[in-house]
Design an enzyme around this catalytic site. Structure first.
Site: not given
Ligand code: ATP
Ligand code: MG
Length: 563
Positions: A41, A265, A275
């Site tokens: 995202e 994760r 983020k």
């Molecule tokens: P955050 O909670 O840090 O904002 P998010 O999951 O909302 O992270 P996205 O941009 O939606 O962030 O994630 C893009 C991809 O990266 C998704 O497939 C997500 O599952 C993966 N991802 C995000 N954080 C992690 C993590 N800590 N470990 C492994 N994969 C991750």
């Molecule tokens: Mg997200």
């Protein structure tokens, strides 16, 4: 290292994701195709957790001769920005991966809308005018059925008209939503008539003002995967409970049905990874920017001196797990040390200088000493380092009253000055406050390398720089950004910010060799005996600025042992 216990021992063993894929290849479920995607995202910069996901998605496709797309999951116009899109692309490429196609969930808004209409026509979706709080309340609890909405059984025609009006902007934000008509008594709360569309009068960074209704994650993600022909949609564990819904939409729309697979994760201690929290650190000035070298962001790690190989190797080493776990920060540091040991040129720098004068060395003489650029890589050759009567050495390499096992400099003892001579320390001078200001030595000309006494044994070797030939540099010494393993663990009403390490940045003025070959940003060096350092982008030809990537040894491991 209790937290790293799940580390995959045998790299030849298939992890559970690979096992699933191989089973699909064998059954021919998706032909012989393996097609993955990385779906960020664009609401912030990527962090090391994303790096794990990138390495996994691209790595698996590479392993099975498949492809990987990058898809921006831009269904929430309020928090998203092109700045983030650009940085994400840069980071993925820097990590060494190339996507097959670049897509945006917003490119599918027309198709998603058409699919929503299709579900309405089939009596599988309805417009609900119930206030949002009531919808939430009526969902109930997993152990008892929820309450059906009074709008659940309105006619297809009415639903079509209402949905059209939603799209045309005839209602204010939050007035109504489109819901899938699934099962209000499902034990899985996500199946209790989930929301598909909401009204949001907001400008989108790509579609502008075209839409005032936006699809929810669950109504966009699986279908986007499907449109792109993705075979294996890898995501983090919190989406496991969404999988039945992912499947429901694919099944009920009768479209290509990718397999969602969840993994745990990545969490690392002594840092935060959401983020939202990283944005707060930047916005409120606790760090200088997204690429502050203390940040767990990919751009922060890059500026800190991490290499793509070290991050890929880290991702590989931790493997994939099915249960949440916390990885030790030291493992990340270990991976970069290992890589830089092979790559970084050696150089000498003194971070906390005290003057050393060799009393019997000719005043005007300068000798050029041969110094090995990288013993791990002989091809990098040797360089000439100027040596003279006046040197800087590390203040901590001298002790007036040394303990028994102190093998560096003290009065009456001999040490080797690396690449040069053995010297004996004779006396010290002190300033008005009693601090040592000058150390006086005698050198032994025959002990230079290649000379008859070059093999003379001494217990210690220390580094130095020549006062008349060195340059000054600002060196930024970083420590962990948080002082506790789990900064997120705070009582109600408290903030993770309370755990910020007040000593995470220390700036010193160092004396460094003037023989640097490469002064461009990110050029990497090992300062002998001190650690790995890289040139920061703030550096200018007049004033070098270095970041310490990592010390040579893990000082936190020692601390942990003492506790
Ligand atoms: P955050 O909670 O840090 O904002 P998010 O999951 O909302 O992270 P996205 O941009 O939606 O962030 O994630 C893009 C991809 O990266 C998704 O497939 C997500 O599952 C993966 N991802 C995000 N954080 C992690 C993590 N800590 N470990 C492994 N994969 C991750
Ligand atoms: Mg997200």
């Amino acid at each position: 290292m209790e937290s790293n216990e799940h580390v995959q021992q045998d790299k030849n063993l298939l992890n559970f994701i690979e096992a699933k894929i191989e089973a699909d290849l064998q059954s021919g479920r998706y032909g012989q195709k393996v097609y993955t995607r990385f779906p960020p995202e664009p609401n912030g910069y990527l962090h090391i957790g994303h790096a794990k996901s990138i390495c996994l998605n691209f790595g698996i496709a590479q392993k099975y001769g498949g492809r990987t797309n990058i898809r921006f999951d831009d269904t929430n116009p309020v928090k998203e920005d092109v700045e983030y899109v650009d940085s994400i692309k840069e980071d993925v490429q820097w990590l060494g991966f190339h996507w097959a196609e670049e897509h945006y969930a917003s490119d599918y808004f027309d198709q998603l809308y058409a699919w929503a209409v299709q579900l309405i026509k089939e009596g599988k979706a309805y417009v609900d005018e119930t206030p949002q709080e009531v919808i939430s309340k009526n969902r109930g609890v997993p152990t008892a059925p929820g309450v059906e909405s009074e709008y659940r059984n309105r006619s297809v025609e009415e639903n079509l008209t209402m949905f059209e009006k939603m799209k045309n902007g005839e209602f204010p934000d939050g007035y109504c939503v489109l819901r899938a008509k699934i099962d209000m008594s499902s034990p899985n709360m996500h199946m209790r008539d989930p929301i598909m569309y909401r009204i949001l009068h907001a400008k989108h960074h790509r579609t502008g003002d075209k839409w005032c209704i936006y699809p929810m994650y669950d109504f966009a993600h699986g279908q986007s995967d499907s449109i792109e022909g993705i075979t294996h949609s890898i995501c983090t564990l919190e989406f496991e409970v969404h999988r039945p819904l992912y499947d429901w939409f694919c099944d009920n729309l009768h479209i290509h049905h990718p397999q969602q697979i969840e993994f745990a994760r990545l969490n690392i201690n002594y840092t935060v990874m959401s983020k939202r929290k990283l944005l707060q650190l930047v916005k409120e000035g606790y760090v200088s920017s997204w690429d502050d070298p203390r940040m767990p962001t990919i751009c922060g790690l890059r500026r800190r001196g991490y290499t793509p190989e070290s991050i890929r190797n880290f991702a590989d080493t931790i493997g994939v797990a099915k249960r949440e776990n916390v990885i030790d920060y030291s493992l990340l540091e270990f991976c970069v040390r290992e890589d830089l040991n092979k790559k970084a040129l050696r150089t000498m720098a003194v971070l906390d200088p005290v003057q050393l004068v060799i009393d019997n060395y000719p005043e005007e003489q300068t000798e050029m000493m041969d110094a090995v650029n990288n013993p791990e890589n002989p091809e990098t050759g040797v360089r000439k380092v100027p040596f003279g009567k006046y040197l800087w050495i590390e203040r901590s390499d001298f002790m007036e009253n040394p303990p028994k096992n102190f093998y560096r400099m003290s009065i009456g003892k001999e040490v080797r000055l690396k690449y040069a001579y053995i010297v004996r320390c004779d006396s010290v001078e002190k300033d008005a406050e009693g601090n040592i200001s000058v150390i006086h030595c005698t050198y032994f000309p025959e002990t230079r390398s290649g000379m008859p006494e070059s093999n003379r044994k001494v217990k210690g070797t220390i580094h130095w720089v020549s006062e008349n030939h060195c340059q000054q540099a600002e060196v930024r010494l970083f420590d962990r950004l948080f002082s506790v393993p789990d900064p997120d663990d705070v009582p109600e009403g408290h903030s993770f910010l309370e755990h910020l390490n007040p000593d995470s940045l220390k700036i010193v003025n160092a004396c460094v060799e003037s023989s640097f070959i490469d002064k461009s940003p990110l050029a990497k060096y090992q300062f002998e005996r001190l650690g790995y350092f890289c040139i920061d982008k703030d550096s200018t030809p007049e004033k070098l600025v270095f970041n310490r990537t990592v010390a040579l040894k893990d000082s936190w491991a020692k601390l942990a042992k003492q506790e």
